[in-house]
Design a protein around this motif. Structure first.
Motif, mmCIF file in Angstrom:
data_model
loop_
_atom_site.group_PDB
_atom_site.id
_atom_site.type_symbol
_atom_site.label_atom_id
_atom_site.label_comp_id
_atom_site.label_asym_id
_atom_site.label_seq_id
_atom_site.Cartn_x
_atom_site.Cartn_y
_atom_site.Cartn_z
ATOM 1 N N GLU A 185 0.768 -1.315 0.100
ATOM 2 C CA GLU A 185 -0.076 -0.078 -0.090
ATOM 3 C C GLU A 185 0.672 1.319 0.086
ATOM 4 O O GLU A 185 0.407 2.319 0.433
ATOM 5 N N LYS A 186 2.007 1.276 -0.529
ATOM 6 C CA LYS A 186 2.997 2.411 -0.523
ATOM 7 C C LYS A 186 3.201 2.823 -1.885
ATOM 8 O O LYS A 186 3.871 3.854 -2.185
ATOM 9 N N GLY A 187 2.445 2.257 -3.034
ATOM 10 C CA GLY A 187 2.409 2.770 -4.343
ATOM 11 C C GLY A 187 3.474 2.244 -5.267
ATOM 12 O O GLY A 187 4.094 1.002 -4.648
ATOM 13 N N ASP A 198 1.731 7.188 -6.132
ATOM 14 C CA ASP A 198 1.587 6.809 -4.814
ATOM 15 C C ASP A 198 0.137 5.924 -4.827
ATOM 16 O O ASP A 198 0.030 5.304 -4.041
ATOM 17 N N LYS A 199 -0.783 6.342 -5.555
ATOM 18 C CA LYS A 199 -2.141 5.793 -5.350
ATOM 19 C C LYS A 199 -2.392 4.663 -6.195
ATOM 20 O O LYS A 199 -3.655 4.173 -6.447
ATOM 21 N N LYS A 201 -2.856 0.942 -7.876
ATOM 22 C CA LYS A 201 -2.958 -0.397 -7.304
ATOM 23 C C LYS A 201 -2.576 -1.523 -8.457
ATOM 24 O O LYS A 201 -2.510 -1.067 -9.686
#
Length: 243
Positions: A185-187, A198-199, A201
């Motif tokens: 979950e850190k990109g 960063d966002k 997935k």
């Protein structure tokens, strides 16, 4: 090959093993398995037998009839029973020393472990390809093991395969290079141009399954005498001797 499919289980093509002769010393030289007397005789007369034969007989048996199986729910299974169950795969395959494969299946009444042992050949490979959610019909023998009751798989019918998804890192929107994860979950970061997303997935991708909707049999050398090879089922239902 010349008399198939009217003769069956006389040679294991998967393991290149002759199956018509006994494994122990006994008066019986050989036995040709056939769905009728005509092809049993044809197969027998094609053989070259290098020792005296006193006589031969034709027996009508219940071999390859599946007559020992009882359809059951998982909660109703009992040790030493031969059963057919239908359920959903509930775990990933587990491989132990020797190549034996174990997997769990469940129905609306309970859960049981399936065992596909190394000698079962193609069937073992099919069990290895199952994933949670697949709908299967299993033929086998119930045994008591340290982990609880286990169903030793003798025939497997795959009814439904669920999609198998794998997740890949997204590509860089700037240079098109595949990015690399910076941690849970850190990109992602592009290894070529250094762009940080960063966002972002992971991208789901449906992978082609290595197994298909069909029946999988054990190798001939691992098949119990009463089990019907899948390729015989339609033939036996239409043949005059069995109609």
């Amino acid at each position: 090959i010349s008399t198939r499919p009217f003769t069956f289980d006389n040679y294991d093509y998967e393991k290149e093993s002759i199956r018509i002769t006994p494994n122990t010393p006994c008066p019986v030289l050989l036995g040709v398995r056939s769905i009728d007397d005509e092809h049993a005789l044809i197969g027998y007369r094609m053989l070259k037998i290098y020792e005296p034969v006193a006589f031969y007989e034709i027996f009508k048996t219940n071999q390859a009839t599946d007559s020992h199986y009882v359809r059951a729910k998982i909660r109703d299974l009992a040790p030493l029973q031969s059963a057919i169950i239908t359920g959903r795969v509930a775990s990933r395959p587990r491989v132990i020393e020797g190549g034996h494969v174990f997997i769990d299946v469940e129905d609306d009444t309970g859960r049981i472990t399936l065992a596909a042992y190394e000698p079962t050949g193609e069937l073992r490979k099919a069990v290895l390809g199952l994933i949670p959610g697949d709908l299967i019909e299993v033929y086998g023998a119930v045994k008591t093991k340290p982990q609880g009751m286990t169903l030793n798989v003798e025939k497997l019918r795959i009814i439904e395969l669920v999609p198998m998804l794998v997740y890949e890192a997204p590509t860089c929107p700037s240079c098109g290079k595949k990015t690399k994860s910076m941690g849970r979950e850190k990109g992602y970061r592009c290894p070529k141009c250094g762009l940080r997303i960063d966002k972002a997935k992971p991208i789901p991708k449906q992978e082609t399954r290595k197994i298909s909707i069909r029946v999988y049999d054990v190798a001939v050398s691992a098949r119990r005498h009463l089990v019907t090879p899948s390729y015989l089922c339609s033939l036996l239902s239409t043949h005059d001797e069995h109609s």
